[in-house]
Design a protein around this motif. Structure first.
Motif, PDB file in Angstrom:
ATOM      1  N   ASP A 162       1.756   5.157  -4.612  1.00 21.99           N
ATOM      2  CA  ASP A 162       1.492   6.306  -3.755  1.00 21.99           C
ATOM      3  C   ASP A 162       1.870   5.974  -2.314  1.00 21.99           C
ATOM      4  OD1 ASP A 162      -0.568   4.773  -2.647  1.00 21.99           O
ATOM      5  OD2 ASP A 162      -2.184   6.091  -3.294  1.00 21.99           O
ATOM      6  N   HIS A 163       1.605   6.888  -1.393  1.00 23.86           N
ATOM      7  CA  HIS A 163       2.038   6.705   0.005  1.00 23.86           C
ATOM      8  C   HIS A 163       1.286   5.590   0.722  1.00 23.86           C
ATOM      9  CE1 HIS A 163      -1.521   9.207   0.262  1.00 23.86           C
ATOM     10  NE2 HIS A 163      -1.596   8.955   1.548  1.00 23.86           N
ATOM     11  N   LEU A 164       0.196   5.093   0.104  1.00 31.73           N
ATOM     12  CA  LEU A 164      -0.547   3.966   0.665  1.00 31.73           C
ATOM     13  C   LEU A 164      -0.152   2.649   0.005  1.00 31.73           C
ATOM     14  CD1 LEU A 164      -4.120   5.585   0.882  1.00 31.73           C
ATOM     15  CD2 LEU A 164      -2.434   5.304   2.720  1.00 31.73           C
ATOM     16  N   GLY A 165       0.787   2.719  -0.917  1.00 24.90           N
ATOM     17  CA  GLY A 165       1.239   1.513  -1.607  1.00 24.90           C
ATOM     18  C   GLY A 165       0.373   1.116  -2.783  1.00 24.90           C
ATOM     19  N   ARG A 166      -0.521   2.000  -3.197  1.00 24.60           N
ATOM     20  CA  ARG A 166      -1.388   1.690  -4.331  1.00 24.60           C
ATOM     21  C   ARG A 166      -0.616   1.887  -5.643  1.00 24.60           C
ATOM     22  NH1 ARG A 166      -6.676   5.213  -3.041  1.00 24.60           N
ATOM     23  NH2 ARG A 166      -5.025   6.772  -2.762  1.00 24.60           N
ATOM     24  N   PRO A 167      -0.727   0.918  -6.562  1.00 27.95           N
ATOM     25  CA  PRO A 167       0.049   0.992  -7.799  1.00 27.95           C
ATOM     26  C   PRO A 167      -0.602   1.904  -8.837  1.00 27.95           C
ATOM     27  CG  PRO A 167      -1.225  -1.023  -7.788  1.00 27.95           C
ATOM     28  CD  PRO A 167      -1.476  -0.359  -6.465  1.00 27.95           C
ATOM     29  N   MET A 168       0.261   2.610  -9.554  1.00 24.83           N
ATOM     30  CA  MET A 168      -0.168   3.475 -10.643  1.00 24.83           C
ATOM     31  C   MET A 168       0.668   3.133 -11.875  1.00 24.83           C
ATOM     32  SD  MET A 168      -0.350   7.048  -8.472  1.00 24.83           S
ATOM     33  CE  MET A 168      -1.204   7.926  -9.788  1.00 24.83           C
ATOM     34  N   TYR A 169       0.146   3.488 -13.053  1.00 28.50           N
ATOM     35  CA  TYR A 169       0.894   3.211 -14.274  1.00 28.50           C
ATOM     36  C   TYR A 169       1.236   4.508 -15.002  1.00 28.50           C
ATOM     37  CZ  TYR A 169      -3.438   3.962 -16.963  1.00 28.50           C
ATOM     38  OH  TYR A 169      -4.563   4.502 -17.522  1.00 28.50           O
ATOM     39  N   LEU A 187      -4.435   5.297 -11.469  1.00 30.40           N
ATOM     40  CA  LEU A 187      -4.438   4.157 -10.550  1.00 30.40           C
ATOM     41  C   LEU A 187      -4.751   2.901 -11.343  1.00 30.40           C
ATOM     42  CD1 LEU A 187      -6.365   5.666  -7.520  1.00 30.40           C
ATOM     43  CD2 LEU A 187      -4.030   4.776  -7.452  1.00 30.40           C
ATOM     44  N   ILE A 188      -3.997   1.843 -11.112  1.00 29.14           N
ATOM     45  CA  ILE A 188      -4.223   0.595 -11.841  1.00 29.14           C
ATOM     46  C   ILE A 188      -5.577   0.001 -11.474  1.00 29.14           C
ATOM     47  CG2 ILE A 188      -3.462  -1.818 -12.017  1.00 29.14           C
ATOM     48  CD1 ILE A 188      -0.596  -0.807 -11.964  1.00 29.14           C
ATOM     49  N   ILE A 212       0.156  -7.562 -11.095  1.00 27.76           N
ATOM     50  CA  ILE A 212       0.112  -6.548 -10.042  1.00 27.76           C
ATOM     51  C   ILE A 212      -1.346  -6.217  -9.777  1.00 27.76           C
ATOM     52  CG2 ILE A 212       0.856  -4.261  -9.304  1.00 27.76           C
ATOM     53  CD1 ILE A 212       3.108  -4.428 -11.343  1.00 27.76           C
ATOM     54  N   GLU A 213      -1.809  -6.500  -8.574  1.00 29.91           N
ATOM     55  CA  GLU A 213      -3.210  -6.302  -8.238  1.00 29.91           C
ATOM     56  C   GLU A 213      -3.493  -4.837  -7.912  1.00 29.91           C
ATOM     57  OE1 GLU A 213      -5.388  -8.627  -8.543  1.00 29.91           O
ATOM     58  OE2 GLU A 213      -4.079 -10.396  -8.721  1.00 29.91           O
ATOM     59  N   PRO A 214      -4.680  -4.333  -8.314  1.00 25.25           N
ATOM     60  CA  PRO A 214      -5.069  -2.966  -7.967  1.00 25.25           C
ATOM     61  C   PRO A 214      -5.177  -2.787  -6.451  1.00 25.25           C
ATOM     62  CG  PRO A 214      -6.501  -3.878  -9.669  1.00 25.25           C
ATOM     63  CD  PRO A 214      -5.694  -5.013  -9.126  1.00 25.25           C
ATOM     64  N   GLU A 215      -5.108  -1.545  -6.004  1.00 24.85           N
ATOM     65  CA  GLU A 215      -5.270  -1.147  -4.610  1.00 24.85           C
ATOM     66  C   GLU A 215      -4.145  -1.650  -3.701  1.00 24.85           C
ATOM     67  OE1 GLU A 215      -7.407   0.981  -3.091  1.00 24.85           O
ATOM     68  OE2 GLU A 215      -8.092   1.499  -5.098  1.00 24.85           O
ATOM     69  N   THR A 216      -4.024  -2.958  -3.550  1.00 26.57           N
ATOM     70  CA  THR A 216      -3.018  -3.487  -2.625  1.00 26.57           C
ATOM     71  C   THR A 216      -1.616  -3.454  -3.218  1.00 26.57           C
ATOM     72  OG1 THR A 216      -3.274  -5.769  -3.406  1.00 26.57           O
ATOM     73  CG2 THR A 216      -4.717  -5.048  -1.610  1.00 26.57           C
ATOM     74  N   GLY A 217      -1.516  -3.523  -4.547  1.00 22.63           N
ATOM     75  CA  GLY A 217      -0.213  -3.616  -5.193  1.00 22.63           C
ATOM     76  C   GLY A 217       0.430  -4.973  -5.031  1.00 22.63           C
ATOM     77  N   TYR A 218      -0.346  -5.970  -4.571  1.00 20.10           N
ATOM     78  CA  TYR A 218       0.192  -7.324  -4.403  1.00 20.10           C
ATOM     79  C   TYR A 218       0.690  -7.835  -5.759  1.00 20.10           C
ATOM     80  CZ  TYR A 218       0.295 -12.373  -3.634  1.00 20.10           C
ATOM     81  OH  TYR A 218       0.680 -13.698  -3.589  1.00 20.10           O
ATOM     82  N   VAL A 219       1.914  -8.326  -5.786  1.00 16.95           N
ATOM     83  CA  VAL A 219       2.533  -8.766  -7.032  1.00 16.95           C
ATOM     84  C   VAL A 219       2.870 -10.252  -6.924  1.00 16.95           C
ATOM     85  CG1 VAL A 219       4.796  -7.937  -6.217  1.00 16.95           C
ATOM     86  CG2 VAL A 219       4.440  -8.340  -8.645  1.00 16.95           C
ATOM     87  N   HIS A 220       2.609 -10.975  -8.011  1.00 18.78           N
ATOM     88  CA  HIS A 220       2.798 -12.431  -7.996  1.00 18.78           C
ATOM     89  C   HIS A 220       2.876 -12.955  -9.421  1.00 18.78           C
ATOM     90  CE1 HIS A 220      -1.500 -13.069  -9.164  1.00 18.78           C
ATOM     91  NE2 HIS A 220      -1.677 -11.951  -8.464  1.00 18.78           N
ATOM     92  N   ILE A 221       3.322 -14.210  -9.568  1.00 21.27           N
ATOM     93  CA  ILE A 221       3.313 -14.875 -10.852  1.00 21.27           C
ATOM     94  C   ILE A 221       1.870 -15.211 -11.208  1.00 21.27           C
ATOM     95  CG2 ILE A 221       4.040 -16.913 -12.163  1.00 21.27           C
ATOM     96  CD1 ILE A 221       6.335 -15.063 -11.648  1.00 21.27           C
ATOM     97  N   GLN A 222       1.474 -14.852 -12.418  1.00 18.60           N
ATOM     98  CA  GLN A 222       0.087 -15.096 -12.848  1.00 18.60           C
ATOM     99  C   GLN A 222      -0.092 -16.561 -13.226  1.00 18.60           C
ATOM    100  OE1 GLN A 222      -2.521 -13.542 -12.558  1.00 18.60           O
ATOM    101  NE2 GLN A 222      -3.852 -13.500 -14.352  1.00 18.60           N
TER     102      GLN A 222
END
Length: 222
Positions: A162-169, A187-188, A212-222
């Motif tokens: 979304d416009h705040l960068g929050r990830p959705m599926y 919303l994830i 992919i973390e909720p709210e922030t959308g921070y993405v990283h190797i788990q």
């Protein structure tokens, strides 16, 4: 007098050494391919979020504006040579969930190309002049499977922002309100075990996980 040839024992020794080195380095090469693919996907998920932040889709004159959100879509179709590939696009024409050529983001590294590794015939196929070959993970990196965890999987392997960068599926085209489909939030969220959305890339018997973390959308190797 100098010898002009190797003895059989020396040849056998060389072959054994080559075999040992191959056993050590070939798995590392495969793992490097997998890591390269994962790092590229992470970079493009972040780029999709960047597009969403910079290109707010809200339009008071369009009741379905939220269906135009930027998304990254993974699929294996005829247009990708039946290999796993992904596309970054905004479903801005008729909200059908199909990445039409004009909806696909331009490749920032080469504006003559689109950010797709190929999709179904009639859009941009792998091998077309405007396709970005590296987004075809099957051909470029040997990726044999892609899965999403249950807390971010739906009718298709898609992540939007979304416009705040929050990830959705799931697909934005399926939404019946800005954040819901049939009343269910898209919303994830973390699962019952506290895990974020997990995308698993598999190459032969090796796999790696992208979180992919909720709210922030921070993405990283788990």
């Amino acid at each position: 007098m100098k010898r002009s040839a190797f003895t059989m024992l020396e040849l056998v020794f060389v072959i054994v050494v080559i075999g040992i080195l191959a056993a050590i380095f070939i798995p590392k090469f495969a793992q490097n391919k997998l890591s390269e693919a994962a790092n590229q996907v992470i970079s493009h998920i972040r780029y999709t979020q960047h597009l969403a932040l910079m290109d707010d889709k809200y339009d008071a004159n369009d009741a379905h504006w939220y269906q135009k959100r930027w998304q990254i879509f993974f699929a294996k179709t005829g247009g990708s040579g039946n290999k796993w590939a992904y596309t970054i696009y905004s479903d801005s024409n008729n909200y059908d969930g199909v990445p039409n050529p004009t909806e696909i983001a331009l490749n920032p590294l080469d504006k003559t190309k689109r950010l797709t590794g190929g999709y179904s015939v009639g859009t941009v196929a792998y091998g077309d002049s405007d396709a970005s070959d590296k987004l075809n993970l099957g051909n470029e990196y040997g990726i044999t499977n892609i899965t999403f965890s249950s807390n971010c999987s739906g009718s298709g392997l898609r992540i939007s922002f979304d416009h705040l960068g929050r990830p959705m599926y799931d697909g934005p085209h399926k939404l019946d309100a800005p954040y819901t489909d049939g009343g269910a939030s898209k919303l994830i969220q973390k699962d019952a075990g506290g895990n974020p959305c997990i995308i698993t890339l598999t190459r032969s018997s090796e796999s790696t996980q992208i979180a992919i973390e909720p709210e922030t959308g921070y993405v990283h190797i788990q």
